[in-house]
Design a protein around this motif. Sequence first.
Motif: not given
Length: 240
Positions: A1-6, A8-9, A11-18
Amino acid sequence: GVVGLERYQGCPIPDTDGDGLNDETDKCITQAGTAKYEGCPIPDQDGDGVNDEEDKCIDVAGLPKYAGCPIPDTDGDTINDEEDKCPNEAGVAAYGGCPIPDTDGDGVIDDVDKCPNEAGPQDNAGCPVIGIKSYEIAFKSGSAVLVASSKAVLDTAVSYMNNHPTVNVTIDGYTDSTGSDKVNQPLSQKRADAAKAYMVSKGINEDRMTTRGFGSANPIEDNKTKEGRKMNRRIEIKVQ
């Protein structure tokens, strides 16, 4: 699976503006940018729509057409080249950015030239000068009778007016200071009228000549001498 942070539940750190920079390092998380500007767009300091990296005039608003610089004014006349009909010659707005014309090429611009179609010197308002000396149109003392030599001088003026059919003139009469203005002013007018009458007799239309009498005003020589008084008894013919 994808390594994420607690936080972000998982999930990876988001990139809102892409833009490839995650929101935790992106200073402009809602605007796509570049790593060079920490996730923000390339700045546009002058707000002209051309970003600073492409703008050759980053502090002055301009146009993309001119690489972000204002429309140039090559001749420095404050009229930009796109509106200037003479972009390489300084001019004025009234003439579309071109210099004020000098139709007759006499060095006196049309705006101040009283004879724009006839070449003449600046000290005569751009009007031509009739090649005569005013004091050579002389009269017998105390009268409006032309001396014989004066007629030859007036013939020069007649010839000039024949060669310049659009030119009108003023004929100004003067006296010396002998006597009173009560006598001299009407005498000077009669002298001007006598000169005009002679020129009319030579075929010049009287409507082209305006006469004026100035009495003993505006002497050109010293009235204390005989020679000076002779020169002051004169006619001045000026192109209008």
